[in-house]
Motif scaffolding. Structure first.
Motif, PDB file in Angstrom:
ATOM      1  N   LYS A 124       0.866  -1.183   0.000  1.00 33.62           N
ATOM      2  CA  LYS A 124       0.000   0.000   0.000  1.00 33.62           C
ATOM      3  C   LYS A 124       0.897   1.226   0.000  1.00 33.62           C
ATOM      4  O   LYS A 124       1.490   1.587   1.014  1.00 33.62           O
ATOM      5  N   CYS A 125       1.013   1.889  -1.156  1.00 34.52           N
ATOM      6  CA  CYS A 125       2.017   2.928  -1.334  1.00 34.52           C
ATOM      7  C   CYS A 125       1.606   4.258  -0.723  1.00 34.52           C
ATOM      8  O   CYS A 125       2.465   5.051  -0.337  1.00 34.52           O
TER       9      CYS A 125
ATOM     10  N   PHE B 141      10.150   5.980  -7.591  1.00 36.00           N
ATOM     11  CA  PHE B 141      10.734   6.209  -6.264  1.00 36.00           C
ATOM     12  C   PHE B 141      10.496   7.650  -5.836  1.00 36.00           C
ATOM     13  O   PHE B 141      10.791   8.597  -6.574  1.00 36.00           O
ATOM     14  N   CYS B 142       9.962   7.811  -4.624  1.00 35.25           N
ATOM     15  CA  CYS B 142       9.777   9.132  -4.020  1.00 35.25           C
ATOM     16  C   CYS B 142      10.969   9.416  -3.113  1.00 35.25           C
ATOM     17  O   CYS B 142      11.305   8.614  -2.242  1.00 35.25           O
TER      18      CYS B 142
ATOM     19  N   TRP C 228       8.819   3.674  -2.421  1.00 36.78           N
ATOM     20  CA  TRP C 228       8.308   3.419  -3.751  1.00 36.78           C
ATOM     21  C   TRP C 228       6.793   3.603  -3.771  1.00 36.78           C
ATOM     22  O   TRP C 228       6.104   3.231  -2.820  1.00 36.78           O
ATOM     23  N   VAL C 229       6.279   4.159  -4.848  1.00 38.42           N
ATOM     24  CA  VAL C 229       4.846   4.366  -5.018  1.00 38.42           C
ATOM     25  C   VAL C 229       4.448   3.876  -6.408  1.00 38.42           C
ATOM     26  O   VAL C 229       5.270   3.801  -7.328  1.00 38.42           O
TER      27      VAL C 229
ATOM     28  N   LYS D 262      14.834  14.261  -9.036  1.00 37.51           N
ATOM     29  CA  LYS D 262      14.132  13.639  -7.929  1.00 37.51           C
ATOM     30  C   LYS D 262      12.633  13.798  -8.125  1.00 37.51           C
ATOM     31  O   LYS D 262      12.161  14.808  -8.641  1.00 37.51           O
ATOM     32  N   TYR D 263      11.888  12.775  -7.688  1.00 43.60           N
ATOM     33  CA  TYR D 263      10.434  12.813  -7.774  1.00 43.60           C
ATOM     34  C   TYR D 263       9.855  12.760  -6.371  1.00 43.60           C
ATOM     35  O   TYR D 263      10.384  12.088  -5.485  1.00 43.60           O
TER      36      TYR D 263
END
Length: 533
Positions: A421-422, A448-449, A457-458, A479-480
């Motif tokens: 569950k992201c 990847f956050c 990870w989402v 970057k995210y």
């Protein structure tokens, strides 16, 4: 004939339809576990042991020079008896991986050694074929034929995905019967050849293949084209002549309408027992048959089946494999009963006579004991011998208890994988998920956050990312940040990282290979000039 229920000890989730049971050096091995191998058993092969109505698994190791063997469902498995100084081994071809990819590789599995504590170690090598090589498939069969002092392998049947050029969105994962070609390849040099016979006009899969000397018998099988299981019986004769082999096929009567049957051998002779399988998509074959191969041909007779339990009778599916001569491991699903913690019911079916089984148990029990009691001296406590283990390691332990596989020791993939569950509004459910992006096949795309120290990870679908933006972010080095941590606006406000160039100063050289210059005044120059003139 007995039917004994088995209680799996923390290993029921590893067995699945399509797995294979092998027998090497007197041990029963499970190949084709459910899912990818875990840390506790990276090889994905387990030793199976039945004792006191319980079934336990033990992890099997590979030698250092072995190749990687993925867990394959419904591969073609063929046993090679020792010949020409080579040990007993297994050939494994094709099959489906946990990602539903179909393999086209050929592996040779042999015993490497046994340690001082009698632990089995295997060796796996990938064999390369040249010539007319069979493509990726599953549900086919391989057999060993011997003719004129030579040995070769025969492969027939199977199914695979439709060709890439014919795939559409609706039929992307559709499977078809492989062309009805017989592949013959040499085990020493790997030379493969394809042969087309007029008697084998339709493709078939999940059939029974039994071999004796230079003949292979194909019994039953399922055809996707006609969606039927006709009672077919073919005899394929292979003559390994010098140069080009000669193959001939003959259609016989008295075949069986069966697919996905379980075969077990009852002794050194070519006598087999056929159990299980399906007569149709919704009907199991509850009968048993004996198959005898001799010089005259093949003989199929009816055999009284065991007394099936209600769970076996009412189950829609079943599967299993040979667990030794005259023994079968049978599994049926629990049919969604919430009160049952295990996924399947397991049974041990034995077709051995009571006298034979009792003699075998007595032989195994007395194999390590001395029969000369009068001339033997009992060991004192100080004279006990320990092989492979220290004395303190044997305290409060029984045989193989420390090596027994336990599913509870593994990590929970629902918390540490693609199906976690992201975020608070996560929409990915492993039971109802369907591919959203064109790059997805069997797993959801993730990104990847970088928020926080470790990040997380989402799912890209939960972040409402378009496919173009997802590809752009995956290719770049920016970057995210997910929606819970600012999203794309936070990313735009994040100033780019300034890279300060490193100032490099040249190193001083101690010794120079050049002329040494003096600083002389003009008056001294004129003095030295007059002096030397």
């Amino acid at each position: 004939m007995t039917l004994q229920p088995l209680t799996p000890v923390n290993c029921a989730g590893l067995l699945q339809p399509g797995c294979s049971l092998l027998q090497l050096d007197g041990e029963i091995l499970l190949f084709g576990q459910k899912g990818w191998p875990k840390r506790s058993c990276p090889t994905g092969i387990f030793g199976v042991r039945f004792k006191n109505g319980e079934m336990k698994l033990r992890a099997i190791s590979f030698s250092n020079d072995s190749c990687y063997l993925p867990p394959l469902r419904c591969p073609a498995v063929c046993r090679l008896d020792p010949y020409d100084g080579l040990p007993e081994s297994y050939l494994i071809h094709g099959g489906r991986t946990p990602n539903n990819e179909i393999s086209s590789c050929l592996y040779l599995l042999t015993m490497d050694s046994r340690g001082c504590n009698r632990k089995l170690m295997l060796k796996c090598k990938e064999k390369e074929l040249v010539g007319e090589v069979p493509g990726a498939r599953y549900g086919h069969a391989m057999s060993i034929v011997k003719s004129r002092g030579k040995t070769a392998c025969v492969m027939f049947g199977g199914r695979s995905y439709i060709p890439t050029g014919e795939r559409t969105t609706e039929r992307w994962n559709s499977v078809v019967d492989c062309p009805p070609q017989v592949f013959l390849f040499d085990l020493e040099f790997g030379c493969s050849s394809a042969h087309t016979l007029p008697e084998l006009s339709d493709g078939q899969s999940f059939h029974v293949a039994l071999a004796r000397e230079d003949c292979v018998y194909f019994i039953g099988g399922h055809s996707i084209t006609s969606d039927s299981r006709p009672p077919r019986l073919f005899r394929l004769r292979v003559e390994l002549l010098q140069g080009i082999p000669l193959l001939s096929c003959e259609t016989l009567d008295s075949g069986l309408s069966i697919s996905s049957a379980i075969i077990t051998r009852t002794g050194p002779s070519h006598r087999y027992i056929v159990l299980g399988g399906y007569q149709s998509d919704s009907q199991k074959r509850m009968e048993c048959s004996t198959v005898l191969l001799d010089e005259k041909g093949i003989h199929i007779d009816h055999l009284e089946p065991p007394r099936w339990t209600p769970d076996i009778i009412h189950s829609r599916t079943w599967f299993g494999g040979s667990a030794g001569d005259g023994c079968i491991l049978l599994a049926v699903p629990t049919e969604g009963r919430p009160s049952q913690p295990d996924v399947h019911y397991f049974y041990h079916v034995s077709f051995q006579q009571e006298k034979e089984s009792s003699e075998e148990e007595r032989t195994q029990a007395c194999s390590q004991e001395s029969t000369d009691y009068e001339n033997s001296t009992p060991l004192e406590d100080s004279e006990e011998l320990y092989f492979g283990r220290e004395p303190h390691e044997l305290e409060n332990s029984s045989d193989d208890e420390g090596d027994t596989y336990n599913e509870e020791d593994e990590e929970d993939e629902s918390q540490t994988g693609y199906w976690t569950k992201c975020c608070l509004g996560c929409q990915v459910d492993p039971n109802t998920w369907e591919p959203y992006y064109s790059t997805e096949l069997h797993r959801p795309a993730m990104i990847f956050c970088s928020k926080g120290e470790g990040g997380h990870w989402v799912h890209a679908q939960c972040m409402e990312l378009s496919e173009t933006l997802l590809v752009k972010l995956s290719q770049g080095s920016k970057k995210y940040f997910c929606l819970d941590h600012g999203g794309l606006p936070y990313q735009e406000m994040t100033p780019p990282r300034q890279v300060i160039p490193v100032r490099r100063t040249p190193m001083k050289v101690k010794d120079r290979n050049g002329a040494f210059m003096f600083k002389i005044s003009p008056s001294k120059k004129s003095f030295f000039k007059r002096l030397f003139d």
